[in-house]
Scaffold this active site. Structure first.
Site, PDB file in Angstrom:
ATOM      1  N   CYS A  71      -3.808 -10.367 -21.823  1.00  0.00           N
ATOM      2  CA  CYS A  71      -4.079 -11.689 -21.536  1.00  0.00           C
ATOM      3  C   CYS A  71      -5.538 -11.933 -21.411  1.00  0.00           C
ATOM      4  O   CYS A  71      -6.606 -10.953 -21.357  1.00  0.00           O
ATOM      5  CB  CYS A  71      -3.526 -11.836 -20.157  1.00  0.00           C
ATOM      6  SG  CYS A  71      -4.329 -11.278 -18.818  1.00  0.00           S
ATOM      7  N   ARG A  93      -5.605   2.577   9.713  1.00  0.00           N
ATOM      8  CA  ARG A  93      -4.153   2.554   8.883  1.00  0.00           C
ATOM      9  C   ARG A  93      -3.258   3.423   9.444  1.00  0.00           C
ATOM     10  O   ARG A  93      -3.861   4.693   9.842  1.00  0.00           O
ATOM     11  CB  ARG A  93      -4.634   2.687   7.236  1.00  0.00           C
ATOM     12  CG  ARG A  93      -5.092   1.608   6.437  1.00  0.00           C
ATOM     13  CD  ARG A  93      -4.067   0.416   6.416  1.00  0.00           C
ATOM     14  NE  ARG A  93      -4.462  -0.621   5.412  1.00  0.00           N
ATOM     15  CZ  ARG A  93      -5.290  -1.766   5.912  1.00  0.00           C
ATOM     16  NH1 ARG A  93      -5.312  -2.108   7.277  1.00  0.00           N
ATOM     17  NH2 ARG A  93      -5.498  -2.673   4.937  1.00  0.00           N
ATOM     18  N   GLU A 110       0.719  -1.116  -0.143  1.00  0.00           N
ATOM     19  CA  GLU A 110      -0.117   0.023  -0.015  1.00  0.00           C
ATOM     20  C   GLU A 110       0.874   1.148   0.178  1.00  0.00           C
ATOM     21  O   GLU A 110       1.290   1.787   0.930  1.00  0.00           O
ATOM     22  CB  GLU A 110      -0.892   0.003   1.112  1.00  0.00           C
ATOM     23  CG  GLU A 110      -2.216  -0.604   1.207  1.00  0.00           C
ATOM     24  CD  GLU A 110      -3.003  -0.515   2.481  1.00  0.00           C
ATOM     25  OE1 GLU A 110      -2.609  -0.069   3.350  1.00  0.00           O
ATOM     26  OE2 GLU A 110      -4.158  -1.504   2.316  1.00  0.00           O
TER      27      GLU A 110
HETATM   28  N1  LIG Z   1      -9.038 -10.145  -0.938  1.00  0.00           N
HETATM   29  C1  LIG Z   1      -8.417  -8.883  -0.880  1.00  0.00           C
HETATM   30  O1  LIG Z   1      -8.018  -8.391  -2.153  1.00  0.00           O
HETATM   31  C2  LIG Z   1      -7.815  -8.474   0.277  1.00  0.00           C
HETATM   32  C3  LIG Z   1      -7.840  -9.255   1.557  1.00  0.00           C
HETATM   33  N2  LIG Z   1      -7.517  -8.731   2.570  1.00  0.00           N
HETATM   34  C4  LIG Z   1      -7.579  -9.564   3.632  1.00  0.00           C
HETATM   35  O2  LIG Z   1      -8.639  -8.964   4.455  1.00  0.00           O
HETATM   36  C5  LIG Z   1      -8.669  -8.987   5.748  1.00  0.00           C
HETATM   37  C6  LIG Z   1      -8.776  -7.876   6.601  1.00  0.00           C
HETATM   38  O3  LIG Z   1      -7.819  -7.084   6.488  1.00  0.00           O
HETATM   39  P1  LIG Z   1      -7.610  -5.449   7.313  1.00  0.00           P
HETATM   40  O4  LIG Z   1      -9.032  -4.982   7.459  1.00  0.00           O
HETATM   41  O5  LIG Z   1      -6.468  -5.180   6.884  1.00  0.00           O
HETATM   42  O6  LIG Z   1      -7.418  -6.290   8.738  1.00  0.00           O
HETATM   43  P2  LIG Z   1      -7.611  -5.842  10.416  1.00  0.00           P
HETATM   44  O7  LIG Z   1      -6.830  -6.572  11.101  1.00  0.00           O
HETATM   45  O8  LIG Z   1      -7.558  -4.325  10.474  1.00  0.00           O
HETATM   46  O9  LIG Z   1      -9.064  -5.993  10.472  1.00  0.00           O
HETATM   47  C7  LIG Z   1      -9.876  -7.283  10.568  1.00  0.00           C
HETATM   48  C8  LIG Z   1     -10.913  -6.965  11.965  1.00  0.00           C
HETATM   49  O10 LIG Z   1     -11.643  -8.394  12.346  1.00  0.00           O
HETATM   50  C9  LIG Z   1     -11.706  -8.486  13.569  1.00  0.00           C
HETATM   51  N3  LIG Z   1     -11.888  -9.792  13.889  1.00  0.00           N
HETATM   52  C10 LIG Z   1     -10.796 -10.932  14.163  1.00  0.00           C
HETATM   53  N4  LIG Z   1     -11.428 -12.025  14.629  1.00  0.00           N
HETATM   54  C11 LIG Z   1     -12.883 -11.697  14.485  1.00  0.00           C
HETATM   55  C12 LIG Z   1     -14.018 -12.724  14.604  1.00  0.00           C
HETATM   56  N5  LIG Z   1     -13.750 -13.944  14.781  1.00  0.00           N
HETATM   57  N6  LIG Z   1     -15.161 -12.210  14.422  1.00  0.00           N
HETATM   58  C13 LIG Z   1     -15.314 -10.747  13.982  1.00  0.00           C
HETATM   59  N7  LIG Z   1     -14.343  -9.858  13.883  1.00  0.00           N
HETATM   60  C14 LIG Z   1     -13.234 -10.476  14.217  1.00  0.00           C
HETATM   61  C15 LIG Z   1     -10.490  -7.949  14.369  1.00  0.00           C
HETATM   62  O11 LIG Z   1     -10.674  -7.623  15.531  1.00  0.00           O
HETATM   63  P3  LIG Z   1      -9.111  -7.131  16.294  1.00  0.00           P
HETATM   64  O12 LIG Z   1      -8.629  -5.893  15.830  1.00  0.00           O
HETATM   65  O13 LIG Z   1      -9.645  -6.863  17.815  1.00  0.00           O
HETATM   66  O14 LIG Z   1      -8.410  -8.326  16.210  1.00  0.00           O
HETATM   67  C16 LIG Z   1     -10.436  -6.462  13.326  1.00  0.00           C
HETATM   68  O15 LIG Z   1     -11.324  -5.486  13.558  1.00  0.00           O
HETATM   69  C17 LIG Z   1      -7.232  -9.889   5.928  1.00  0.00           C
HETATM   70  O16 LIG Z   1      -7.382 -11.167   6.008  1.00  0.00           O
HETATM   71  C18 LIG Z   1      -6.592  -9.234   4.906  1.00  0.00           C
HETATM   72  O17 LIG Z   1      -5.385 -10.288   4.667  1.00  0.00           O
HETATM   73  C19 LIG Z   1      -6.907  -7.564   2.667  1.00  0.00           C
HETATM   74  C20 LIG Z   1      -6.722  -6.744   1.615  1.00  0.00           C
HETATM   75  C21 LIG Z   1      -7.377  -7.157   0.166  1.00  0.00           C
HETATM   76 ZN   LIG Z   2      -3.516  -5.563   1.141  1.00  0.00          ZN
HETATM   77 ZN   LIG Z   3      -3.417  -9.183 -18.222  1.00  0.00          ZN
END
Ligand SMILES: NC(=O)C1=CN([C@@H]2O[C@H](COP(=O)(O)OP(=O)(O)OC[C@H]3O[C@@H](n4cnc5c(N)ncnc54)[C@H](OP(=O)(O)O)[C@@H]3O)[C@@H](O)[C@H]2O)C=CC1
Ligand SMILES: [Zn+2]
Ligand SMILES: [Zn+2]
Ligand SMILES: N[C@@H](CCC(=O)N[C@@H](CSC=O)C(=O)NCC(=O)O)C(=O)O
Length: 374
Positions: free
Chosen positions: A99, A369, A67
Site C-alpha cells: 500500500c 504490565r 499484546e
Molecule cells: N498511540 C499508540 O500506539 C498507543 C497508545 N496507548 C495509549 O497510551 C496511554 C498509556 O497507556 P499505558 O501506559 O498502558 O497506561 P497506564 O494506565 O499504565 O499509564 C498511564 C499513567 O498516567 C497516569 N495519569 C493519569 N492521569 C494523569 C494526569 N492527569 N497527569 C499525569 N499522569 C496521569 C496514571 O496514573 P494512575 O495509575 O495513578 O492512574 C498512569 O501512571 C493510554 O491512553 C493508551 O491507550 C497505548 C499503547 C499504544
Molecule cells: Zn496497546
Molecule cells: Zn501496507
C-alpha cells in the site's frame, strides 16, 4: 485442512461489563490468514479504554487483547512468511509492503486492512469467532484474549526460536510504542531535555528510549507519587506531581527548564494534559508527541500562537515502527539489553480466567504490565 477449534476466550459482551470466560469456536484460517495458539498475553490501557465504552470504534461482543505471543497452529492457502510451529507476535499495525503507506518512508500506518480491522472483521468481512452460535468480533486484528486466534498473515511477525515468548509479547504494543516514540517520532538527540506525562508502561518505555539517546533531563510527570521510584529505574531524572501546586504544570516545567522542553510526550489519553504537554515545549523548536488515546468526542485545543511560535504537535501509533520489519529489531534490542522488557513485568498470572483481575491491577496504578500465561 484445518478444522474449527473449540477453546476458551474472554468475551467482552458490552461496554463496562466484565469479561466472561466462554467456550468459543475458532474457525480455520482462510486464504492469507494464520491461526495462532496464544501462549501469553498482557493488558494494555487501550484494551481498558475500549472495554470502558470510550472507543468510538468498539464492536461488541468482541475478544479484546493486542499484546500477545504464541505459536502458529495452522496457516491458510498462500501463506508463505510463517509456518506451523513458528513462534510469533500478532501485530495490530500490519505491514503489507504494497500500500502507499507501506511504500512511504514517513509512516508505519499500513492501510491494507484498516477498514475491516476497525469493524472487528477479517479482511473478507467475516469473523472467525463464534460463541453459542453467535458471531463474536475481532479486536485490533489480534484478539489475544483467546486461546486461539486468527489473524491476517500481514499482521504476524515471526520471532527467533530463542526469543522468550513470556516477555516479547509486550513488544506487541506498549513497550514498542513508547520506545519508538522517543527514537522514531521525536528522534531525541544527546543532551536534549524531555518531559513525559503519564508514567505507565508506555511512558516508561519513552523514558528508556530517551535515556538510550542520552537525554540530559528526563522529567516524569504523574499524579501518582508512588510512580517516582520505579520511574527513576527507567532513567527519569526528576519527578513532578502536577497536583502538588496550584500553578499549571506547563508553567512549572517552563520555569524549571529555562523556557521549556525540547520534547514532551503525552502517555495518558487526557486532552487537557495534551495541551499542557504542548505548552511545556520550548518556543521555537519544542516538539510534543501525543501517544495517549482519548475518548470518543474529545478534542485537543491550544492557542494557535503556540504553534505560530514554533512548537510542533505530533503523534504516533506503535512508535512509528514499520511493524514486520521492526519486531525482529526490537527483539534484538531486548537481547542486547538496550530495551529491558523484564523491568516492565511487575506481575504474572496463570490462566485466562485471571483477565478481569489483571484489568483491575492496571487501573490500580500498582502494575506496569502483568503477563498472563494461558
Ligand atoms: N498511540 C499508540 O500506539 C498507543 C497508545 N496507548 C495509549 O497510551 C496511554 C498509556 O497507556 P499505558 O501506559 O498502558 O497506561 P497506564 O494506565 O499504565 O499509564 C498511564 C499513567 O498516567 C497516569 N495519569 C493519569 N492521569 C494523569 C494526569 N492527569 N497527569 C499525569 N499522569 C496521569 C496514571 O496514573 P494512575 O495509575 O495513578 O492512574 C498512569 O501512571 C493510554 O491512553 C493508551 O491507550 C497505548 C499503547 C499504544
Ligand atoms: Zn496497546
Ligand atoms: Zn501496507
Ligand atoms: N479506535 C480509536 C483509536 C484507537 C487508537 O488510536 N489506537 C492506536 C493504537 S493504541 C494501542 O494500544 C492506533 O494504532 N491508532 C492508529 C489506527 O489506525 O487505529 C478511535 O477510533 O478513536
Amino acid at each position: 485442512m484445518a478444522s474449527p477449534i473449540t477453546c476458551k476466550a474472554a468475551v467482552a459482551w458490552g461496554p463496562a461489563k466484565p469479561l466472561t470466560i466462554e467456550t468459543v469456536i475458532v474457525e480455520p484460517p482462510k486464504k492469507g490468514e494464520v491461526r495462532i495458539k496464544i501462549l501469553f498475553t498482557s493488558v494494555c490501557h487501550t484494551d481498558q479504554y475500549t472495554l470502558s465504552g470510550s472507543d468510538p470504534e468498539a464492536k461488541f461482543p468482541c475478544i479484546l487483547g493486542h499484546e500477545g505471543s504464541g505459536i502458529v497452529e495452522s496457516v491458510g492457502e498462500g501463506v508463505t512468511s510463517v509456518a506451523i510451529g513458528d513462534p510469533v507476535v500478532p501485530l495490530y499495525v500490519p505491514q503489507c509492503y504494497e500500500c502507499k503507506f507501506c511504500k512511504h518512508p514517513k509512516t508505519n500506518l499500513c492501510a491494507k486492512i484498516r477498514e475491516t480491522q476497525g469493524q472487528g472483521l477479517m479482511p473478507d468481512g467475516t469473523t472467525r469467532f463464534s460463541c453459542n452460535g453467535k458471531p463474536v468480533f475481532h479486536y485490533m486484528g489480534t484478539s489475544t484474549f483467546s486461546e486461539y486466534t486468527v489473524v491476517p498473515e500481514i499482521s504476524v511477525s515471526k520471532v527467533d526460536k530463542d526469543a522468550p515468548l513470556d516477555r516479547v509479547c509486550l513488544l506487541g504494543c506498549g513497550l514498542s510504542t513508547g520506545y519508538g516514540a522517543a527514537l522514531n517520532t521525536a528522534d531525541v538527540q544527546t543532551g536534549e531535555t524531555v518531559a513525559i506525562f503519564g508514567l505507565g508502561a508506555v511512558g516508561l518505555a519513552v523514558a528508556a528510549g530517551c535515556k538510550e539517546r542520552g537525554a540530559s533531563r528526563i522529567i516524569g510527570v504523574d499524579t501518582n507519587n508512588s510512580k517516582e521510584g520505579k520511574a527513576k529505574e527507567f532513567g527519569v531524572t526528576e519527578f513532578v506531581n502536577p497536583s502538588d501546586s496550584d500553578e499549571s504544570i506547563q508553567s512549572r516545567l517552563v520555569k524549571m527548564t529555562d523556557g521549556g522542553l525540547d520534547h514532551t510526550f503525552e502517555c495518558i489519553g487526557n486532552v487537557k494534559v495534551m495541551r499542557a504537554a504542548l505548552e511545556a515545549c520550548h518556543k521555537g523548536w519544542g516538539q510534543s508527541v501525543i501517544i495517549g488515546v482519548a475518548g470518543a468526542g474529545q478534542e485537543i485545543s491550544t492557542r494557535p500562537f503556540q504553534l505560530v511560535t514554533g512548537r510542533v504537535w505530533k503523534g504516533c501509533a506503535f512508535g512509528g515502527w514499520k511493524s514486520r520489519d521492526s519486531l525482529p529489531k526490537l527483539v534484538a534490542a531486548y537481547k542486547s539489553d538496550k530495551l529491558c522488557i523484564d523491568k516492565f513485568i511487575t506481575h504474572r498470572r496463570d490462566g485466562i480466567e485471571t483477565l478481569n483481575e489483571v484489568f483491575d491491577l492496571l487501573l490500580s496504578g500498582n502494575s506496569l504490565r502483568c503477563i498472563i500465561k494461558y
